[in-house]
Write a protein that holds these residues in place. Sequence first.
Motif, PDB file in Angstrom:
ATOM      1  N   HIS A 183      42.014  51.768  31.241  1.00 41.60           N
ATOM      2  CA  HIS A 183      41.264  50.600  31.710  1.00 41.60           C
ATOM      3  C   HIS A 183      40.319  50.164  30.602  1.00 41.60           C
ATOM      4  O   HIS A 183      39.613  50.975  30.013  1.00 41.60           O
ATOM      5  CB  HIS A 183      40.482  50.990  32.968  1.00 41.60           C
ATOM      6  CG  HIS A 183      39.807  49.850  33.649  1.00 41.60           C
ATOM      7  ND1 HIS A 183      38.580  49.373  33.256  1.00 41.60           N
ATOM      8  CD2 HIS A 183      40.184  49.079  34.703  1.00 41.60           C
ATOM      9  CE1 HIS A 183      38.219  48.370  34.046  1.00 41.60           C
ATOM     10  NE2 HIS A 183      39.179  48.177  34.922  1.00 41.60           N
TER      11      HIS A 183
ATOM     12  N   VAL B 183      37.198  44.227  31.866  1.00 41.01           N
ATOM     13  CA  VAL B 183      37.744  43.135  32.669  1.00 41.01           C
ATOM     14  C   VAL B 183      37.989  41.919  31.784  1.00 41.01           C
ATOM     15  O   VAL B 183      37.500  41.825  30.660  1.00 41.01           O
ATOM     16  CB  VAL B 183      36.783  42.742  33.812  1.00 41.01           C
ATOM     17  CG1 VAL B 183      36.611  43.892  34.788  1.00 41.01           C
ATOM     18  CG2 VAL B 183      35.413  42.313  33.268  1.00 41.01           C
ATOM     19  N   ARG B 184      38.797  40.998  32.322  1.00 39.51           N
ATOM     20  CA  ARG B 184      39.018  39.719  31.650  1.00 39.51           C
ATOM     21  C   ARG B 184      39.015  38.603  32.690  1.00 39.51           C
ATOM     22  O   ARG B 184      39.250  38.834  33.875  1.00 39.51           O
ATOM     23  CB  ARG B 184      40.331  39.728  30.871  1.00 39.51           C
ATOM     24  CG  ARG B 184      41.577  39.983  31.706  1.00 39.51           C
ATOM     25  CD  ARG B 184      42.785  40.201  30.787  1.00 39.51           C
ATOM     26  NE  ARG B 184      43.970  40.580  31.518  1.00 39.51           N
ATOM     27  CZ  ARG B 184      44.930  39.754  31.898  1.00 39.51           C
ATOM     28  NH1 ARG B 184      44.813  38.451  31.632  1.00 39.51           N
ATOM     29  NH2 ARG B 184      45.990  40.180  32.551  1.00 39.51           N
TER      30      ARG B 184
ATOM     31  N   VAL C 136      40.579  35.497  34.487  1.00 35.80           N
ATOM     32  CA  VAL C 136      41.920  34.980  34.764  1.00 35.80           C
ATOM     33  C   VAL C 136      41.792  33.663  35.526  1.00 35.80           C
ATOM     34  O   VAL C 136      41.051  33.587  36.519  1.00 35.80           O
ATOM     35  CB  VAL C 136      42.747  35.993  35.585  1.00 35.80           C
ATOM     36  CG1 VAL C 136      44.114  35.410  35.936  1.00 35.80           C
ATOM     37  CG2 VAL C 136      42.911  37.294  34.809  1.00 35.80           C
TER      38      VAL C 136
ATOM     39  N   LYS D  59      39.338  40.131  36.549  1.00 37.43           N
ATOM     40  CA  LYS D  59      40.433  41.055  36.817  1.00 37.43           C
ATOM     41  C   LYS D  59      40.389  42.215  35.815  1.00 37.43           C
ATOM     42  O   LYS D  59      39.847  42.073  34.713  1.00 37.43           O
ATOM     43  CB  LYS D  59      41.786  40.337  36.694  1.00 37.43           C
ATOM     44  CG  LYS D  59      41.981  39.194  37.687  1.00 37.43           C
ATOM     45  CD  LYS D  59      42.225  39.706  39.103  1.00 37.43           C
ATOM     46  CE  LYS D  59      42.573  38.564  40.039  1.00 37.43           C
ATOM     47  NZ  LYS D  59      42.872  39.038  41.411  1.00 37.43           N
TER      48      LYS D  59
ATOM     49  N   SER E 137      41.527  44.844  32.945  1.00 39.89           N
ATOM     50  CA  SER E 137      42.310  44.722  31.719  1.00 39.89           C
ATOM     51  C   SER E 137      42.765  46.111  31.290  1.00 39.89           C
ATOM     52  O   SER E 137      42.000  47.079  31.392  1.00 39.89           O
ATOM     53  CB  SER E 137      41.452  44.081  30.619  1.00 39.89           C
ATOM     54  OG  SER E 137      42.160  44.007  29.405  1.00 39.89           O
ATOM     55  N   TYR E 138      44.005  46.223  30.813  1.00 35.36           N
ATOM     56  CA  TYR E 138      44.563  47.521  30.433  1.00 35.36           C
ATOM     57  C   TYR E 138      45.041  47.479  28.988  1.00 35.36           C
ATOM     58  O   TYR E 138      45.757  46.560  28.580  1.00 35.36           O
ATOM     59  CB  TYR E 138      45.727  47.903  31.355  1.00 35.36           C
ATOM     60  CG  TYR E 138      45.312  47.991  32.807  1.00 35.36           C
ATOM     61  CD1 TYR E 138      44.500  49.028  33.251  1.00 35.36           C
ATOM     62  CD2 TYR E 138      45.711  47.027  33.728  1.00 35.36           C
ATOM     63  CE1 TYR E 138      44.102  49.102  34.578  1.00 35.36           C
ATOM     64  CE2 TYR E 138      45.322  47.095  35.055  1.00 35.36           C
ATOM     65  CZ  TYR E 138      44.518  48.138  35.469  1.00 35.36           C
ATOM     66  OH  TYR E 138      44.118  48.215  36.783  1.00 35.36           O
TER      67      TYR E 138
ATOM     68  N   TYR F  16      49.547  42.396  29.498  1.00 37.22           N
ATOM     69  CA  TYR F  16      49.352  41.329  30.471  1.00 37.22           C
ATOM     70  C   TYR F  16      50.364  41.395  31.616  1.00 37.22           C
ATOM     71  O   TYR F  16      50.019  41.170  32.778  1.00 37.22           O
ATOM     72  CB  TYR F  16      49.481  39.965  29.782  1.00 37.22           C
ATOM     73  CG  TYR F  16      48.248  39.511  29.044  1.00 37.22           C
ATOM     74  CD1 TYR F  16      47.038  40.196  29.164  1.00 37.22           C
ATOM     75  CD2 TYR F  16      48.285  38.386  28.233  1.00 37.22           C
ATOM     76  CE1 TYR F  16      45.917  39.774  28.483  1.00 37.22           C
ATOM     77  CE2 TYR F  16      47.162  37.945  27.551  1.00 37.22           C
ATOM     78  CZ  TYR F  16      45.978  38.657  27.679  1.00 37.22           C
ATOM     79  OH  TYR F  16      44.867  38.226  27.011  1.00 37.22           O
TER      80      TYR F  16
ATOM     81  N   GLY G 132      52.251  40.479  36.730  1.00 40.45           N
ATOM     82  CA  GLY G 132      50.948  40.504  36.071  1.00 40.45           C
ATOM     83  C   GLY G 132      50.201  41.797  36.348  1.00 40.45           C
ATOM     84  O   GLY G 132      50.160  42.270  37.492  1.00 40.45           O
ATOM     85  N   THR G 133      49.598  42.369  35.326  1.00 41.03           N
ATOM     86  CA  THR G 133      48.886  43.647  35.487  1.00 41.03           C
ATOM     87  C   THR G 133      47.489  43.457  36.071  1.00 41.03           C
ATOM     88  O   THR G 133      46.852  44.426  36.476  1.00 41.03           O
ATOM     89  CB  THR G 133      48.760  44.377  34.138  1.00 41.03           C
ATOM     90  OG1 THR G 133      48.038  43.534  33.218  1.00 41.03           O
ATOM     91  CG2 THR G 133      50.131  44.694  33.567  1.00 41.03           C
ATOM     92  N   GLN G 134      47.017  42.202  36.139  1.00 41.19           N
ATOM     93  CA  GLN G 134      45.651  41.971  36.602  1.00 41.19           C
ATOM     94  C   GLN G 134      45.452  42.351  38.061  1.00 41.19           C
ATOM     95  O   GLN G 134      44.321  42.587  38.495  1.00 41.19           O
ATOM     96  CB  GLN G 134      45.227  40.512  36.369  1.00 41.19           C
ATOM     97  CG  GLN G 134      45.909  39.502  37.275  1.00 41.19           C
ATOM     98  CD  GLN G 134      47.212  38.984  36.690  1.00 41.19           C
ATOM     99  OE1 GLN G 134      47.711  39.529  35.716  1.00 41.19           O
ATOM    100  NE2 GLN G 134      47.755  37.927  37.281  1.00 41.19           N
ATOM    101  N   ASP G 135      46.539  42.425  38.817  1.00 36.12           N
ATOM    102  CA  ASP G 135      46.430  42.798  40.225  1.00 36.12           C
ATOM    103  C   ASP G 135      46.919  44.221  40.481  1.00 36.12           C
ATOM    104  O   ASP G 135      47.147  44.610  41.631  1.00 36.12           O
ATOM    105  CB  ASP G 135      47.221  41.812  41.095  1.00 36.12           C
ATOM    106  CG  ASP G 135      46.621  40.414  41.063  1.00 36.12           C
ATOM    107  OD1 ASP G 135      45.381  40.302  41.171  1.00 36.12           O
ATOM    108  OD2 ASP G 135      47.387  39.440  40.903  1.00 36.12           O
TER     109      ASP G 135
END
Length: 422
Positions: free
Chosen positions: A305, A308-309, A311, A347, A349-350, A373, A379-382
């Motif tokens: 992790h 965050v970013r 979105v 969201k 961010s990884y 992403y 999408g990885t944000q969720d």
Amino acid sequence: MLDKGVTSQKIRFELVNNVIIIPVEINGLPLKFLLDTGVSKPIVFNFLKASDSLKVLHAEKIKLKGLGDGDYIDALRSSHNTFKIGNAVNTDQTFFAIFDPSVNFAPKLGIAIDGIIGYDLFKDFIVEINYSNRFIRLHKPDKYSYKDCKKCETFNLEFNNNKPYVNAEVLTDGHEISVKMLIDTGSSDAIWLFEDAEKNLTLSKNYFYDFLGSGLSGNVYGKRTKIDALKLKRFMLENPKAAFPDSVTIASVKKFKDRDGTLGGEILKRFNSIIDYTNSKLTLKPNHFFNKKFSYNKSGLQVEHDGVRLVMEIDMSNNVATINQNKATSELEVKSVIANAYKYTIKPSYVIYNIIKDSPADLAGLQKGDIIYRINGNGTQDMTLKNLVGHFYQKEGTKIKLLVDRNGKTMKFEFLLQSPIK
């Protein structure tokens, strides 16, 4: 201690990457702690987050040395604190507070963790750990009665520097070897073994070099392999994962010469257990995890992790639909006003923090620092970190497609999962 007349206390926990996260309140401040039989005094290591509200009482400066390839770190030793876990309260608790922001295990776990607690909890209670239903129960030692359990095995615990050890056997390369293992609920790994030619604890030719984890004093690297079996009395776990950490990174924990390694969370979660420091006993009962096959990350990627970013998403909240009935025809007329707008949401961010050399991901061209992403079109944000990494444990030959950001440039990669151990 528990209130008068109360004999036990049940506390729910989160199981994240094979380790237990419990709620702990320090001087009135609610925090999340990793439950770790391998640590003595509690440690608050995500200190910057809590520095404004955590009261550090009667503090003195000290230096700590833990697992890892780094040096001593600065800390505060704070005494006469109030710790509360459920309804169990200790009003004279000592803990160590670490200021170094690099000592932070949250990125690897994907959730915020504020510290570690171990011996000072286990010494006061008989601790029942139910991995199946994700709770611990604290029992008053003088009020606890053991029940007959035909599916259980009981082991004698030995202690060194307040840490619990158990005897077991490992089967490898045709040898059955008696070993003394640290019981370490704070390790997410399965088994660590320390090389010892005299005991035939040696690495097979089938291995790969890997990042094994992080400790208080830095990172731990070593070789991963698998052994034929682990025996805990009548319980036999076949082909478990095993790691042989580099001798330099474990020098600080190898002072107990009789120690041959560690049993971590990926082994311990296969049992519901009763850990009884008062009577030096460990009771294990297999649960529904017991027969789960050991699996490897087949991508070569290790992801954490990375904050965050922002979105941009479509905001549908202003869309309006009206329904009217035509009096002449009795038909319904539906009119909608579409007023889509965009909103920005925060969201997770990884980021890739390590890649195994010559692994599928490495050969595909991925690099340390790439931000993921999308994976296989999603999408990885969720996603949680667990959901994302879970893709890398699928069966061999599974195709992985990644969309990543590298220094502001969007790039696509794909590869097939391949087991690092045959």
